[in-house]
Design a protein around this motif. Structure first.
Motif, PDB file in Angstrom:
ATOM      1  N   UNK A  23       0.834  -1.197   0.000  1.00  0.00           N
ATOM      2  CA  UNK A  23       0.000   0.000   0.000  1.00  0.00           C
ATOM      3  C   UNK A  23       0.877   1.258   0.000  1.00  0.00           C
ATOM      4  N   UNK A  24       1.954   1.234   0.799  1.00  0.00           N
ATOM      5  CA  UNK A  24       2.852   2.399   0.842  1.00  0.00           C
ATOM      6  C   UNK A  24       3.415   2.659  -0.549  1.00  0.00           C
ATOM      7  N   UNK A  25       3.748   1.580  -1.258  1.00  0.00           N
ATOM      8  CA  UNK A  25       4.291   1.719  -2.599  1.00  0.00           C
ATOM      9  C   UNK A  25       3.226   2.265  -3.560  1.00  0.00           C
ATOM     10  N   UNK A  26       2.009   1.710  -3.467  1.00  0.00           N
ATOM     11  CA  UNK A  26       0.917   2.158  -4.354  1.00  0.00           C
ATOM     12  C   UNK A  26       0.612   3.636  -4.117  1.00  0.00           C
ATOM     13  N   UNK A  27       0.713   4.062  -2.851  1.00  0.00           N
ATOM     14  CA  UNK A  27       0.389   5.466  -2.531  1.00  0.00           C
ATOM     15  C   UNK A  27       1.395   6.439  -3.150  1.00  0.00           C
ATOM     16  N   UNK A  28       2.615   5.978  -3.399  1.00  0.00           N
ATOM     17  CA  UNK A  28       3.592   6.859  -4.049  1.00  0.00           C
ATOM     18  C   UNK A  28       3.123   7.237  -5.457  1.00  0.00           C
ATOM     19  N   UNK A  29       2.229   6.414  -6.016  1.00  0.00           N
ATOM     20  CA  UNK A  29       1.722   6.715  -7.359  1.00  0.00           C
ATOM     21  C   UNK A  29       0.390   7.459  -7.316  1.00  0.00           C
ATOM     22  N   UNK A  30       0.014   7.890  -6.099  1.00  0.00           N
ATOM     23  CA  UNK A  30      -1.227   8.662  -5.958  1.00  0.00           C
ATOM     24  C   UNK A  30      -0.868   9.945  -5.211  1.00  0.00           C
ATOM     25  N   UNK A  43       8.842  13.947   0.019  1.00  0.00           N
ATOM     26  CA  UNK A  43       8.441  12.581  -0.385  1.00  0.00           C
ATOM     27  C   UNK A  43       9.585  11.805  -1.034  1.00  0.00           C
ATOM     28  N   UNK A  44      10.529  12.542  -1.654  1.00  0.00           N
ATOM     29  CA  UNK A  44      11.671  11.868  -2.295  1.00  0.00           C
ATOM     30  C   UNK A  44      12.622  11.341  -1.227  1.00  0.00           C
ATOM     31  N   UNK A  45      12.773  12.116  -0.152  1.00  0.00           N
ATOM     32  CA  UNK A  45      13.615  11.649   0.969  1.00  0.00           C
ATOM     33  C   UNK A  45      13.009  10.378   1.569  1.00  0.00           C
ATOM     34  N   UNK A  46      11.673  10.400   1.744  1.00  0.00           N
ATOM     35  CA  UNK A  46      11.005   9.216   2.312  1.00  0.00           C
ATOM     36  C   UNK A  46      11.181   7.998   1.402  1.00  0.00           C
ATOM     37  N   UNK A  47      11.261   8.256   0.098  1.00  0.00           N
ATOM     38  CA  UNK A  47      11.408   7.144  -0.851  1.00  0.00           C
ATOM     39  C   UNK A  47      12.864   6.711  -0.997  1.00  0.00           C
ATOM     40  N   UNK A  48      13.786   7.375  -0.274  1.00  0.00           N
ATOM     41  CA  UNK A  48      15.192   6.964  -0.269  1.00  0.00           C
ATOM     42  C   UNK A  48      15.979   7.405  -1.499  1.00  0.00           C
ATOM     43  N   UNK A  49      15.525   8.477  -2.148  1.00  0.00           N
ATOM     44  CA  UNK A  49      16.234   8.979  -3.341  1.00  0.00           C
ATOM     45  C   UNK A  49      17.507   9.720  -2.892  1.00  0.00           C
ATOM     46  N   UNK A  50      18.565   9.644  -3.689  1.00  0.00           N
ATOM     47  CA  UNK A  50      19.836  10.282  -3.308  1.00  0.00           C
ATOM     48  C   UNK A  50      19.714  11.808  -3.367  1.00  0.00           C
ATOM     49  N   UNK A  51      20.574  12.484  -2.588  1.00  0.00           N
ATOM     50  CA  UNK A  51      20.503  13.951  -2.491  1.00  0.00           C
ATOM     51  C   UNK A  51      20.668  14.602  -3.866  1.00  0.00           C
ATOM     52  N   UNK A  52      21.585  14.061  -4.681  1.00  0.00           N
ATOM     53  CA  UNK A  52      21.828  14.674  -5.998  1.00  0.00           C
ATOM     54  C   UNK A  52      20.590  14.525  -6.886  1.00  0.00           C
ATOM     55  N   UNK A  53      19.980  13.327  -6.865  1.00  0.00           N
ATOM     56  CA  UNK A  53      18.780  13.109  -7.687  1.00  0.00           C
ATOM     57  C   UNK A  53      17.614  13.960  -7.189  1.00  0.00           C
ATOM     58  N   UNK A  54      17.560  14.116  -5.866  1.00  0.00           N
ATOM     59  CA  UNK A  54      16.479  14.952  -5.307  1.00  0.00           C
ATOM     60  C   UNK A  54      16.621  16.369  -5.844  1.00  0.00           C
ATOM     61  N   UNK A  76       1.503  21.233  -5.292  1.00  0.00           N
ATOM     62  CA  UNK A  76       1.362  20.455  -6.535  1.00  0.00           C
ATOM     63  C   UNK A  76       2.713  19.825  -6.891  1.00  0.00           C
ATOM     64  N   UNK A  77       3.780  20.621  -6.787  1.00  0.00           N
ATOM     65  CA  UNK A  77       5.122  20.090  -7.096  1.00  0.00           C
ATOM     66  C   UNK A  77       5.452  18.926  -6.166  1.00  0.00           C
ATOM     67  N   UNK A  78       5.130  19.086  -4.886  1.00  0.00           N
ATOM     68  CA  UNK A  78       5.400  18.004  -3.918  1.00  0.00           C
ATOM     69  C   UNK A  78       4.596  16.752  -4.286  1.00  0.00           C
ATOM     70  N   UNK A  79       3.317  16.961  -4.663  1.00  0.00           N
ATOM     71  CA  UNK A  79       2.466  15.810  -4.996  1.00  0.00           C
ATOM     72  C   UNK A  79       2.968  15.081  -6.238  1.00  0.00           C
ATOM     73  N   UNK A  80       3.660  15.824  -7.121  1.00  0.00           N
ATOM     74  CA  UNK A  80       4.125  15.213  -8.373  1.00  0.00           C
ATOM     75  C   UNK A  80       5.528  14.614  -8.251  1.00  0.00           C
ATOM     76  N   UNK A  81       6.182  14.843  -7.096  1.00  0.00           N
ATOM     77  CA  UNK A  81       7.605  14.494  -6.970  1.00  0.00           C
ATOM     78  C   UNK A  81       7.877  13.038  -7.311  1.00  0.00           C
ATOM     79  N   UNK A  82       7.017  12.138  -6.871  1.00  0.00           N
ATOM     80  CA  UNK A  82       7.289  10.711  -7.081  1.00  0.00           C
ATOM     81  C   UNK A  82       6.627  10.161  -8.360  1.00  0.00           C
ATOM     82  N   UNK A  83       6.377  11.065  -9.296  1.00  0.00           N
ATOM     83  CA  UNK A  83       5.786  10.671 -10.587  1.00  0.00           C
ATOM     84  C   UNK A  83       4.489   9.884 -10.460  1.00  0.00           C
ATOM     85  N   UNK A  84       3.508  10.429  -9.749  1.00  0.00           N
ATOM     86  CA  UNK A  84       2.265   9.673  -9.589  1.00  0.00           C
ATOM     87  C   UNK A  84       1.508   9.541 -10.907  1.00  0.00           C
TER      88      UNK A  84
END
Ligand SMILES: Nc1ncnc2c1ncn2[C@@H]1O[C@H](COP(=O)(O)OP(=O)(O)OP(=O)(O)O)[C@@H](O)[C@H]1O
Length: 343
Positions: free
Chosen positions: A77-84, A106-117, A151-159
Protein backbone atom coordinates in the motif's frame (compact mmCIF):
# COMPACT_ATOMS: atom_id res chain seq x y z
CA UNK A 1 -7.45 4.15 -13.93
CA UNK A 2 -9.55 4.55 -10.78
CA UNK A 3 -12.51 2.34 -10.05
CA UNK A 4 -14.62 2.49 -6.94
CA UNK A 5 -17.09 -0.33 -6.49
CA UNK A 6 -19.99 -0.09 -4.10
CA UNK A 7 -18.14 1.90 -1.42
CA UNK A 8 -19.85 2.44 1.91
CA UNK A 9 -18.52 4.40 4.85
CA UNK A 10 -20.24 5.09 8.14
CA UNK A 11 -18.70 7.20 10.89
CA UNK A 12 -19.57 6.08 14.38
CA UNK A 13 -19.66 8.61 17.16
CA UNK A 14 -20.59 7.98 20.80
CA UNK A 15 -24.28 7.25 20.40
CA UNK A 16 -24.92 7.86 16.71
CA UNK A 17 -23.66 6.76 13.34
CA UNK A 18 -23.37 8.97 10.26
CA UNK A 19 -23.61 7.35 6.87
CA UNK A 20 -21.16 9.36 4.69
CA UNK A 21 -21.12 7.09 1.62
CA UNK A 22 -23.70 4.50 0.70
CA UNK A 23 -23.00 2.35 -2.33
CA UNK A 24 -20.79 4.68 -4.37
CA UNK A 25 -19.44 3.30 -7.63
CA UNK A 26 -17.53 5.25 -10.25
CA UNK A 27 -14.91 4.80 -12.90
CA UNK A 28 -12.29 7.36 -13.91
CA UNK A 29 -10.64 6.63 -17.24
CA UNK A 30 -6.88 7.10 -17.66
CA UNK A 31 -5.79 10.64 -18.54
CA UNK A 32 -9.14 12.27 -17.75
CA UNK A 33 -9.92 15.09 -15.35
CA UNK A 34 -12.88 13.89 -13.33
CA UNK A 35 -14.78 16.23 -11.02
CA UNK A 36 -17.01 15.26 -8.12
CA UNK A 37 -19.35 18.04 -7.19
CA UNK A 38 -21.87 18.25 -4.40
CA UNK A 39 -23.12 20.35 -1.51
CA UNK A 40 -21.49 20.57 1.89
CA UNK A 41 -21.75 17.31 3.81
CA UNK A 42 -22.57 15.26 0.69
CA UNK A 43 -19.55 13.00 1.18
CA UNK A 44 -17.01 14.49 -1.27
CA UNK A 45 -14.01 14.58 1.08
CA UNK A 46 -14.76 11.14 2.45
CA UNK A 47 -14.98 9.78 -1.09
CA UNK A 48 -11.72 11.25 -2.35
CA UNK A 49 -9.92 10.15 0.83
CA UNK A 50 -11.13 6.60 0.17
CA UNK A 51 -9.16 6.57 -3.10
CA UNK A 52 -5.80 6.54 -1.30
CA UNK A 53 -7.23 4.93 1.85
CA UNK A 54 -6.67 7.99 4.03
CA UNK A 55 -10.20 6.90 4.90
CA UNK A 56 -10.82 3.16 4.83
CA UNK A 57 -14.20 2.19 3.37
CA UNK A 58 -16.36 -0.22 5.38
CA UNK A 59 -17.20 -2.22 2.27
CA UNK A 60 -16.48 -2.11 -1.45
CA UNK A 61 -13.40 -2.13 -3.65
CA UNK A 62 -10.87 0.60 -4.45
CA UNK A 63 -8.97 -0.21 -7.62
CA UNK A 64 -6.22 2.13 -8.79
CA UNK A 65 -4.17 1.26 -11.89
CA UNK A 66 -5.60 -2.24 -11.85
CA UNK A 67 -4.72 -2.99 -8.22
CA UNK A 68 -7.19 -3.43 -5.38
CA UNK A 69 -5.79 -1.28 -2.55
CA UNK A 70 -7.94 -2.94 0.10
CA UNK A 71 -6.32 -6.32 -0.27
CA UNK A 72 -2.71 -5.03 -0.16
CA UNK A 73 -0.14 -5.51 2.59
CA UNK A 74 1.07 -2.36 4.40
CA UNK A 75 4.26 -2.19 2.31
CA UNK A 76 2.41 -2.76 -0.97
CA UNK A 77 0.00 0.00 0.00
CA UNK A 78 2.85 2.40 0.84
CA UNK A 79 4.29 1.72 -2.60
CA UNK A 80 0.92 2.16 -4.35
CA UNK A 81 0.39 5.47 -2.53
CA UNK A 82 3.59 6.86 -4.05
CA UNK A 83 1.72 6.71 -7.36
CA UNK A 84 -1.23 8.66 -5.96
CA UNK A 85 -0.44 12.33 -5.29
CA UNK A 86 -2.79 14.54 -3.32
CA UNK A 87 -3.28 18.27 -2.79
CA UNK A 88 -5.50 19.95 -0.24
CA UNK A 89 -7.54 23.11 0.24
CA UNK A 90 -5.14 24.45 2.89
CA UNK A 91 -1.98 23.24 1.13
CA UNK A 92 -0.64 21.25 4.15
CA UNK A 93 2.96 22.42 3.69
CA UNK A 94 5.60 21.90 6.37
CA UNK A 95 6.22 25.39 7.76
CA UNK A 96 9.68 24.54 9.07
CA UNK A 97 10.93 23.50 5.62
CA UNK A 98 11.74 25.68 2.64
CA UNK A 99 10.00 25.26 -0.71
CA UNK A 100 12.86 22.97 -1.76
CA UNK A 101 12.56 21.05 1.51
CA UNK A 102 8.81 20.55 1.08
CA UNK A 103 9.10 19.26 -2.46
CA UNK A 104 12.07 17.07 -1.50
CA UNK A 105 10.20 15.48 1.42
CA UNK A 106 8.44 12.58 -0.38
CA UNK A 107 11.67 11.87 -2.29
CA UNK A 108 13.62 11.65 0.97
CA UNK A 109 11.00 9.22 2.31
CA UNK A 110 11.41 7.14 -0.85
CA UNK A 111 15.19 6.96 -0.27
CA UNK A 112 16.23 8.98 -3.34
CA UNK A 113 19.84 10.28 -3.31
CA UNK A 114 20.50 13.95 -2.49
CA UNK A 115 21.83 14.67 -6.00
CA UNK A 116 18.78 13.11 -7.69
CA UNK A 117 16.48 14.95 -5.31
CA UNK A 118 18.06 18.24 -6.27
CA UNK A 119 17.63 17.56 -10.00
CA UNK A 120 14.02 16.49 -9.56
CA UNK A 121 13.13 19.45 -7.31
CA UNK A 122 14.55 21.86 -9.89
CA UNK A 123 12.48 20.21 -12.65
CA UNK A 124 9.34 20.49 -10.55
CA UNK A 125 10.03 24.11 -9.61
CA UNK A 126 10.28 24.94 -13.27
CA UNK A 127 7.06 22.99 -14.04
CA UNK A 128 5.09 25.02 -11.47
CA UNK A 129 6.88 28.31 -12.21
CA UNK A 130 8.54 28.83 -8.83
CA UNK A 131 12.27 28.64 -9.60
CA UNK A 132 12.90 31.89 -7.75
CA UNK A 133 11.20 30.74 -4.53
CA UNK A 134 13.33 27.66 -3.92
CA UNK A 135 14.74 28.87 -0.59
CA UNK A 136 11.64 30.64 0.70
CA UNK A 137 9.61 29.37 3.63
CA UNK A 138 5.85 28.82 3.12
CA UNK A 139 4.98 31.77 5.37
CA UNK A 140 6.45 34.16 2.78
CA UNK A 141 4.36 32.76 -0.12
CA UNK A 142 0.93 33.73 -1.44
CA UNK A 143 -1.91 31.18 -1.42
CA UNK A 144 -1.43 30.44 -5.12
CA UNK A 145 2.32 29.97 -4.65
CA UNK A 146 1.71 27.63 -1.69
CA UNK A 147 -0.62 25.54 -3.82
CA UNK A 148 2.04 25.40 -6.57
CA UNK A 149 4.52 24.04 -4.02
CA UNK A 150 1.93 21.49 -2.90
CA UNK A 151 1.36 20.46 -6.53
CA UNK A 152 5.12 20.09 -7.10
CA UNK A 153 5.40 18.00 -3.92
CA UNK A 154 2.47 15.81 -5.00
CA UNK A 155 4.13 15.21 -8.37
CA UNK A 156 7.60 14.49 -6.97
CA UNK A 157 7.29 10.71 -7.08
CA UNK A 158 5.79 10.67 -10.59
CA UNK A 159 2.26 9.67 -9.59
CA UNK A 160 -0.19 8.35 -12.16
CA UNK A 161 -3.10 9.88 -10.28
CA UNK A 162 -3.51 13.28 -8.65
CA UNK A 163 -6.28 13.77 -6.09
CA UNK A 164 -7.36 17.36 -5.49
CA UNK A 165 -9.41 18.03 -2.35
CA UNK A 166 -11.04 21.47 -2.91
CA UNK A 167 -7.64 22.66 -4.16
CA UNK A 168 -8.82 26.13 -5.18
CA UNK A 169 -11.44 26.85 -2.51
CA UNK A 170 -9.09 29.02 -0.45
CA UNK A 171 -7.93 31.07 -3.46
CA UNK A 172 -9.25 34.24 -5.11
CA UNK A 173 -10.81 33.92 -8.59
CA UNK A 174 -7.75 34.88 -10.66
CA UNK A 175 -5.43 32.65 -8.64
CA UNK A 176 -8.02 29.88 -8.92
CA UNK A 177 -7.88 30.19 -12.69
CA UNK A 178 -4.10 30.09 -12.74
CA UNK A 179 -4.04 26.94 -10.59
CA UNK A 180 -6.77 25.28 -12.70
CA UNK A 181 -4.75 26.07 -15.83
CA UNK A 182 -1.66 24.58 -14.22
CA UNK A 183 -3.59 21.40 -13.35
CA UNK A 184 -4.87 21.13 -16.91
CA UNK A 185 -1.36 21.66 -18.24
CA UNK A 186 0.01 18.94 -15.96
CA UNK A 187 -2.79 16.59 -17.02
CA UNK A 188 -1.95 17.10 -20.69
CA UNK A 189 1.85 17.14 -20.39
CA UNK A 190 2.26 14.28 -17.94
CA UNK A 191 -0.85 12.29 -18.93
CA UNK A 192 -1.76 12.19 -15.26
CA UNK A 193 -5.32 11.25 -14.28
CA UNK A 194 -6.88 13.87 -12.01
CA UNK A 195 -9.77 13.30 -9.61
CA UNK A 196 -10.97 16.47 -7.92
CA UNK A 197 -13.73 17.43 -5.58
CA UNK A 198 -15.34 20.84 -5.58
CA UNK A 199 -18.56 22.59 -4.67
CA UNK A 200 -18.15 25.03 -7.59
CA UNK A 201 -19.65 24.40 -11.04
CA UNK A 202 -17.15 26.89 -12.41
CA UNK A 203 -14.28 24.52 -11.57
CA UNK A 204 -16.07 21.65 -13.33
CA UNK A 205 -16.79 23.82 -16.34
CA UNK A 206 -13.22 25.11 -16.57
CA UNK A 207 -11.21 21.90 -16.47
CA UNK A 208 -13.19 18.69 -16.04
CA UNK A 209 -13.79 16.13 -18.78
CA UNK A 210 -16.30 14.19 -16.67
CA UNK A 211 -18.37 15.02 -13.64
CA UNK A 212 -20.32 13.15 -10.99
CA UNK A 213 -22.82 14.78 -8.70
CA UNK A 214 -22.82 13.41 -5.17
CA UNK A 215 -25.73 13.97 -2.87
CA UNK A 216 -26.37 12.39 0.53
CA UNK A 217 -23.51 9.95 0.07
CA UNK A 218 -24.77 8.64 -3.28
CA UNK A 219 -23.83 9.40 -6.88
CA UNK A 220 -26.90 11.14 -8.26
CA UNK A 221 -25.61 11.71 -11.79
CA UNK A 222 -22.47 11.03 -13.80
CA UNK A 223 -21.69 12.20 -17.34
CA UNK A 224 -19.10 13.85 -19.58
CA UNK A 225 -19.10 17.63 -19.10
CA UNK A 226 -19.86 18.27 -22.80
CA UNK A 227 -23.00 16.11 -22.48
CA UNK A 228 -24.49 18.01 -19.55
CA UNK A 229 -26.57 20.30 -21.73
CA UNK A 230 -27.77 17.80 -24.28
CA UNK A 231 -29.39 15.99 -21.38
CA UNK A 232 -32.36 18.18 -20.57
CA UNK A 233 -33.23 16.16 -17.47
CA UNK A 234 -29.73 16.63 -16.07
CA UNK A 235 -29.71 17.93 -12.51
CA UNK A 236 -26.30 19.44 -13.23
CA UNK A 237 -27.61 21.27 -16.30
CA UNK A 238 -30.41 22.68 -14.20
CA UNK A 239 -27.99 23.88 -11.59
CA UNK A 240 -25.82 25.55 -14.26
CA UNK A 241 -28.83 27.24 -15.76
CA UNK A 242 -30.33 28.04 -12.38
CA UNK A 243 -27.28 30.22 -11.80
CA UNK A 244 -27.99 32.16 -14.95
CA UNK A 245 -30.16 34.79 -13.35
CA UNK A 246 -30.32 38.23 -14.91
CA UNK A 247 -31.14 41.45 -13.14
CA UNK A 248 -33.47 43.97 -14.68
CA UNK A 249 -31.71 47.36 -14.60
CA UNK A 250 -33.61 50.11 -12.78
CA UNK A 251 -34.06 52.04 -16.06
CA UNK A 252 -36.03 49.13 -17.53
CA UNK A 253 -37.81 48.50 -14.23
CA UNK A 254 -39.20 52.07 -14.51
CA UNK A 255 -40.12 51.50 -18.17
CA UNK A 256 -41.96 48.31 -17.24
CA UNK A 257 -43.96 50.19 -14.62
CA UNK A 258 -44.89 53.03 -16.96
CA UNK A 259 -45.34 51.41 -20.38
CA UNK A 260 -48.71 50.82 -21.99
CA UNK A 261 -49.65 47.25 -22.92
CA UNK A 262 -50.03 48.53 -26.49
CA UNK A 263 -46.38 49.55 -26.76
CA UNK A 264 -44.53 47.83 -29.63
CA UNK A 265 -41.50 46.96 -27.50
CA UNK A 266 -41.29 44.04 -25.06
CA UNK A 267 -38.71 42.93 -22.51
CA UNK A 268 -37.88 39.22 -22.71
CA UNK A 269 -35.62 36.89 -20.74
CA UNK A 270 -33.94 34.41 -23.06
CA UNK A 271 -32.42 31.29 -21.49
CA UNK A 272 -29.91 29.16 -23.37
CA UNK A 273 -29.66 25.61 -22.12
CA UNK A 274 -27.13 24.01 -24.39
CA UNK A 275 -27.42 25.64 -27.76
CA UNK A 276 -24.55 25.13 -30.20
CA UNK A 277 -22.20 28.09 -29.93
CA UNK A 278 -22.43 28.95 -33.60
CA UNK A 279 -26.22 29.46 -33.84
CA UNK A 280 -27.21 32.82 -35.24
CA UNK A 281 -30.44 33.50 -33.36
CA UNK A 282 -30.39 37.27 -33.10
CA UNK A 283 -29.13 37.98 -36.61
CA UNK A 284 -32.10 36.08 -38.06
CA UNK A 285 -34.56 37.91 -35.83
CA UNK A 286 -33.84 41.31 -37.38
CA UNK A 287 -33.39 40.02 -40.91
CA UNK A 288 -36.21 37.54 -41.21
CA UNK A 289 -38.77 38.61 -38.64
CA UNK A 290 -38.56 42.39 -38.92
CA UNK A 291 -38.01 43.04 -35.24
CA UNK A 292 -35.31 45.13 -33.66
CA UNK A 293 -33.33 43.33 -31.00
CA UNK A 294 -31.52 45.11 -28.21
CA UNK A 295 -29.46 43.14 -25.69
CA UNK A 296 -29.81 44.72 -22.25
CA UNK A 297 -27.83 42.49 -19.91
CA UNK A 298 -27.06 38.89 -19.11
CA UNK A 299 -24.42 36.26 -18.96
CA UNK A 300 -23.49 33.56 -21.43
CA UNK A 301 -20.96 30.85 -20.71
CA UNK A 302 -19.56 28.03 -22.76
CA UNK A 303 -19.16 24.41 -21.74
CA UNK A 304 -17.39 22.59 -24.52
CA UNK A 305 -19.07 23.66 -27.75
CA UNK A 306 -22.41 24.62 -26.25
CA UNK A 307 -23.51 27.80 -24.60
CA UNK A 308 -25.76 28.33 -21.64
CA UNK A 309 -26.92 31.25 -19.61
CA UNK A 310 -29.51 33.98 -19.93
CA UNK A 311 -29.90 37.33 -21.63
CA UNK A 312 -32.35 40.13 -21.16
CA UNK A 313 -33.40 41.55 -24.52
CA UNK A 314 -35.96 43.93 -25.92
CA UNK A 315 -37.86 43.12 -29.11
CA UNK A 316 -39.43 45.97 -31.03
CA UNK A 317 -41.90 45.39 -33.84
CA UNK A 318 -45.53 44.62 -34.66
CA UNK A 319 -47.32 42.09 -32.42
CA UNK A 320 -47.25 39.44 -35.18
CA UNK A 321 -43.58 39.94 -35.91
CA UNK A 322 -42.74 39.76 -32.20
CA UNK A 323 -44.74 36.57 -31.81
CA UNK A 324 -43.06 34.96 -34.83
CA UNK A 325 -39.65 35.99 -33.54
CA UNK A 326 -40.33 34.40 -30.12
CA UNK A 327 -41.64 31.24 -31.80
CA UNK A 328 -38.44 31.06 -33.86
CA UNK A 329 -36.29 31.28 -30.75
CA UNK A 330 -38.31 28.62 -28.96
CA UNK A 331 -38.07 26.31 -31.93
CA UNK A 332 -34.28 26.48 -31.53
CA UNK A 333 -34.67 25.06 -28.01
CA UNK A 334 -34.26 28.45 -26.35
CA UNK A 335 -36.62 29.32 -23.49
CA UNK A 336 -38.19 32.75 -23.61
CA UNK A 337 -40.07 34.52 -20.85
CA UNK A 338 -42.05 37.67 -21.54
CA UNK A 339 -41.41 40.10 -18.72
CA UNK A 340 -43.59 42.93 -19.96
CA UNK A 341 -43.98 45.91 -22.26
CA UNK A 342 -41.42 48.69 -22.19
CA UNK A 343 -40.96 51.81 -24.29
N1 LIG B 1 -14.29 11.90 10.89
C1 LIG B 1 -15.61 12.02 10.87
N2 LIG B 1 -16.35 11.68 11.96
C2 LIG B 1 -17.69 11.78 11.93
N3 LIG B 1 -18.41 12.22 10.89
C3 LIG B 1 -17.74 12.58 9.78
C4 LIG B 1 -16.31 12.50 9.71
N4 LIG B 1 -15.92 12.93 8.48
C5 LIG B 1 -17.05 13.26 7.82
N5 LIG B 1 -18.14 13.04 8.60
C6 LIG B 1 -19.54 13.25 8.20
O1 LIG B 1 -19.77 12.57 6.98
C7 LIG B 1 -20.60 13.34 6.11
C8 LIG B 1 -19.85 13.62 4.82
O2 LIG B 1 -18.75 14.47 5.13
P1 LIG B 1 -17.70 14.97 4.03
O3 LIG B 1 -16.66 15.79 4.73
O4 LIG B 1 -17.23 13.81 3.24
O5 LIG B 1 -18.62 15.90 3.11
P2 LIG B 1 -18.20 17.00 2.03
O6 LIG B 1 -19.13 16.80 0.90
O7 LIG B 1 -16.75 16.90 1.76
O8 LIG B 1 -18.52 18.35 2.79
P3 LIG B 1 -17.76 19.77 2.72
O9 LIG B 1 -17.95 20.28 1.33
O10 LIG B 1 -18.49 20.59 3.74
O11 LIG B 1 -16.33 19.50 3.07
C9 LIG B 1 -20.96 14.60 6.88
O12 LIG B 1 -22.20 14.39 7.50
C10 LIG B 1 -19.87 14.71 7.92
O13 LIG B 1 -20.33 15.37 9.07
Amino acid sequence: MIELKDITKTFRQKNKSISALSGVSLKVERGRIFGIIGPSGAGKSTLIRCVNLLEKPDTGEVIVDGQNLLTMSASQLADARRHIGMIFQHFNLLSSRTVHGNIAFPLELAGVSAADIDTRVNELLSLVGLEDKKNNYPASLSGGQKQRVAIARALATNPKVLLCDEATSALDPSTTNAILNLLKDINRKLQITILLITHEMEVVRTICDDVALISDGKIAEQLPVHAIFSNTDSVLAKSFIGNASVEIPQYYQDKLNNASQQSDEILVKVTFAGQPSNSQEFGSLSREYGVNVNIISGRLEHAGDVKYGALLITLKGSPDNRENALAYLQQDGITTELIGHVG
